[in-house]
Design a protein around this motif. Structure first.
Motif, PDB file in Angstrom:
ATOM      1  N   VAL A  23       0.859  -1.185   0.000  1.00 14.16           N
ATOM      2  CA  VAL A  23       0.000   0.000   0.000  1.00 14.16           C
ATOM      3  C   VAL A  23       0.894   1.233   0.000  1.00 14.16           C
ATOM      4  CG1 VAL A  23      -1.770   1.308   1.232  1.00 14.16           C
ATOM      5  CG2 VAL A  23      -1.844  -1.203   1.215  1.00 14.16           C
ATOM      6  N   MET A  24       0.625   2.157  -0.892  1.00 15.19           N
ATOM      7  CA  MET A  24       1.394   3.392  -1.004  1.00 15.19           C
ATOM      8  C   MET A  24       0.456   4.579  -0.754  1.00 15.19           C
ATOM      9  SD  MET A  24       3.402   4.956  -4.336  1.00 15.19           S
ATOM     10  CE  MET A  24       1.843   5.429  -5.137  1.00 15.19           C
ATOM     11  N   PRO A  25       0.344   5.035   0.501  1.00  9.78           N
ATOM     12  CA  PRO A  25      -0.516   6.194   0.770  1.00  9.78           C
ATOM     13  C   PRO A  25       0.104   7.475   0.231  1.00  9.78           C
ATOM     14  CG  PRO A  25       0.655   5.551   2.758  1.00  9.78           C
ATOM     15  CD  PRO A  25       1.011   4.529   1.714  1.00  9.78           C
ATOM     16  N   ASN A  26      -0.726   8.479   0.069  1.00  7.92           N
ATOM     17  CA  ASN A  26      -0.279   9.757  -0.491  1.00  7.92           C
ATOM     18  C   ASN A  26      -0.242  10.820   0.599  1.00  7.92           C
ATOM     19  OD1 ASN A  26      -1.865   8.081  -2.525  1.00  7.92           O
ATOM     20  ND2 ASN A  26      -0.716   9.438  -3.870  1.00  7.92           N
ATOM     21  N   ALA A  27       0.922  11.419   0.783  1.00  9.02           N
ATOM     22  CA  ALA A  27       1.106  12.456   1.800  1.00  9.02           C
ATOM     23  C   ALA A  27       0.958  13.833   1.162  1.00  9.02           C
ATOM     24  CB  ALA A  27       2.477  12.312   2.442  1.00  9.02           C
ATOM     25  N   TRP A  28       0.795  14.855   1.992  1.00  4.40           N
ATOM     26  CA  TRP A  28       0.644  16.212   1.445  1.00  4.40           C
ATOM     27  C   TRP A  28       1.499  17.253   2.170  1.00  4.40           C
ATOM     28  CZ3 TRP A  28      -2.988  13.404   4.026  1.00  4.40           C
ATOM     29  CH2 TRP A  28      -3.372  13.874   5.285  1.00  4.40           C
ATOM     30  N   ASP A  29       2.146  16.864   3.281  1.00  3.02           N
ATOM     31  CA  ASP A  29       3.083  17.783   3.940  1.00  3.02           C
ATOM     32  C   ASP A  29       4.059  16.955   4.775  1.00  3.02           C
ATOM     33  OD1 ASP A  29       1.686  17.041   6.236  1.00  3.02           O
ATOM     34  OD2 ASP A  29       0.803  19.017   6.579  1.00  3.02           O
ATOM     35  N   GLY A  30       4.965  17.646   5.445  1.00  2.94           N
ATOM     36  CA  GLY A  30       6.001  16.949   6.185  1.00  2.94           C
ATOM     37  C   GLY A  30       5.453  16.062   7.290  1.00  2.94           C
ATOM     38  N   LEU A  31       4.541  16.586   8.101  1.00  3.93           N
ATOM     39  CA  LEU A  31       4.025  15.819   9.224  1.00  3.93           C
ATOM     40  C   LEU A  31       3.195  14.625   8.754  1.00  3.93           C
ATOM     41  CD1 LEU A  31       3.961  15.526  12.254  1.00  3.93           C
ATOM     42  CD2 LEU A  31       1.965  17.057  12.313  1.00  3.93           C
ATOM     43  N   SER A  32       2.407  14.803   7.713  1.00  3.84           N
ATOM     44  CA  SER A  32       1.631  13.659   7.213  1.00  3.84           C
ATOM     45  C   SER A  32       2.565  12.554   6.721  1.00  3.84           C
ATOM     46  CB  SER A  32       0.660  14.091   6.101  1.00  3.84           C
ATOM     47  OG  SER A  32       1.343  14.534   4.948  1.00  3.84           O
ATOM     48  N   ARG A 228       0.199  -2.677  -6.298  1.00  5.91           N
ATOM     49  CA  ARG A 228       0.351  -1.400  -5.587  1.00  5.91           C
ATOM     50  C   ARG A 228      -1.015  -0.767  -5.401  1.00  5.91           C
ATOM     51  NH1 ARG A 228       4.085   2.692  -8.563  1.00  5.91           N
ATOM     52  NH2 ARG A 228       2.211   3.825  -9.190  1.00  5.91           N
ATOM     53  N   ILE A 229      -1.302  -0.355  -4.185  1.00  6.56           N
ATOM     54  CA  ILE A 229      -2.582   0.259  -3.867  1.00  6.56           C
ATOM     55  C   ILE A 229      -2.299   1.658  -3.354  1.00  6.56           C
ATOM     56  CG2 ILE A 229      -4.644   0.120  -2.437  1.00  6.56           C
ATOM     57  CD1 ILE A 229      -4.030  -2.962  -2.257  1.00  6.56           C
ATOM     58  N   SER A 230      -2.818   2.656  -4.043  1.00  8.75           N
ATOM     59  CA  SER A 230      -2.591   4.035  -3.636  1.00  8.75           C
ATOM     60  C   SER A 230      -3.894   4.661  -3.137  1.00  8.75           C
ATOM     61  CB  SER A 230      -1.996   4.850  -4.792  1.00  8.75           C
ATOM     62  OG  SER A 230      -2.852   4.833  -5.920  1.00  8.75           O
ATOM     63  N   MET A 231      -3.759   5.808  -2.499  1.00 11.03           N
ATOM     64  CA  MET A 231      -4.904   6.453  -1.859  1.00 11.03           C
ATOM     65  C   MET A 231      -5.345   7.731  -2.554  1.00 11.03           C
ATOM     66  SD  MET A 231      -5.695   4.539   0.737  1.00 11.03           S
ATOM     67  CE  MET A 231      -6.683   5.599   1.787  1.00 11.03           C
ATOM     68  N   GLY A 232      -4.479   8.293  -3.407  1.00 12.73           N
ATOM     69  CA  GLY A 232      -4.836   9.558  -4.035  1.00 12.73           C
ATOM     70  C   GLY A 232      -5.088  10.628  -2.995  1.00 12.73           C
ATOM     71  N   VAL A 233      -6.174  11.345  -3.156  1.00 13.25           N
ATOM     72  CA  VAL A 233      -6.508  12.446  -2.262  1.00 13.25           C
ATOM     73  C   VAL A 233      -7.303  11.988  -1.044  1.00 13.25           C
ATOM     74  CG1 VAL A 233      -8.726  13.078  -3.328  1.00 13.25           C
ATOM     75  CG2 VAL A 233      -7.267  14.879  -2.351  1.00 13.25           C
TER      76      VAL A 233
END
Length: 275
Positions: A23-32, A228-233
């Motif tokens: 699983v490949m989650p999608n981050a949007w900033d440093g802390l995430s 591969r499983i991604s999360m997008g937004v």
């Protein structure tokens, strides 16, 4: 010691070779990115939609400039030291040469993976002609081979053309010209997913959560052969939904409930080793 781009590339490539994928989650900033790393994820993706929303823009072709997206990916890598896959839309350019320039820039920036899609930006003809789309992926593959994981993506389903046969035709062509991973966001159902996986085998397929009408588990996708499983937004909008609730609570005068969540100390402890 920080991993080199080549080390991150090898690590990312090898994740696709695991029997059950990842699983490949999608981050949007440093802390995430740190929270996702702390949860045990081995690679992260950028999300052009999450980045656009965070900057107060609508998601869409080139809502985020190439330079902004590269800087964002560099930040995620610098904080997490994980392989980062860049959601780089159509490669930021009209010609195959433009696309290769973007791939080179992604490698130089330390990315482990990059996606190139077949959108055109033309509302009257949102998907590029087959030959043009394949030529762009082929050009990217020549630069990417052995250096960065290249995902060839068709946006047929997103753009209102749920044609499984054309989707498979495009993905198999992308595979034949050198794409390492294949991706068609939001297929109609699991039967489509299974057909795509079979058509491009043995190359791995990425699927984004929320693709079918009902919820589908990681185990169900893995059983179909998805690597591969991604999360997008999705994670970003989940967090924004929580913020929406907290904002209403605060507007009603409830400072206690509205401020519940990750503590300042927890955030500091995650970030402290980096500073």
């Amino acid at each position: 010691m920080k991993k080199s781009q080549s080390e991150l590339y090898e690590r990312f490539l090898n994740l696709h070779l695991q029997p059950n994928g990842f699983v490949m989650p999608n981050a949007w900033d440093g802390l995430s990115s740190l929270l996702l790393k702390d949860a045990g994820f081995q690679a992260l993706g950028t999300s052009s939609a999450a980045l656009a929303f965070a900057l107060g823009r609508l998601d869409g072709r080139h809502a985020i400039s190439r330079e902004e997206h590269l800087a964002h990916a560099v930040l995620l890598n610098a904080v997490s030291d994980l392989p980062i896959n860049g959601d780089f839309e159509d490669g930021y350019g009209e010609t195959p040469d433009d696309v290769t320039g973007t791939v080179e820039a992604a490698i130089a920036a330390g990315l482990a993976g990059i996606g190139i899609e077949d959108t055109s930006g033309n509302p009257d003809k949102p998907i590029r002609d087959f030959d043009d789309a394949v030529a762009r992926v082929a050009a990217a593959a020549k630069v990417a081979k052995g250096r960065i994981v290249l995902t060839g993506r068709t946006d047929n389903y997103i753009q209102g053309n749920p044609d499984l046969q054309d989707t498979i035709k495009r993905l198999t062509a992308f595979a034949e010209v050198g794409a390492d991973v294949l991706y068609a966001p939001y297929p109609n159902n699991m039967s489509d997913v299974a057909a795509i996986v079979k058509a491009v085998a043995p190359k791995p397929v990425n699927v984004i959560v929320g693709t079918m009408e009902g919820p589908v588990s990681v185990a169900e996708l893995q059983k179909t052969g998805v690597k591969r499983i991604s999360m997008g937004v999705a994670l970003y909008t989940r967090v924004m939904a929580d913020l929406k609730v907290a904002a209403r609570q605060l507007a009603d005068g409830d400072t206690a409930t509205s401020s519940e969540g990750l503590s300042f100390r927890e955030a500091v402890n995650l970030l402290k080793p980096l500073n």
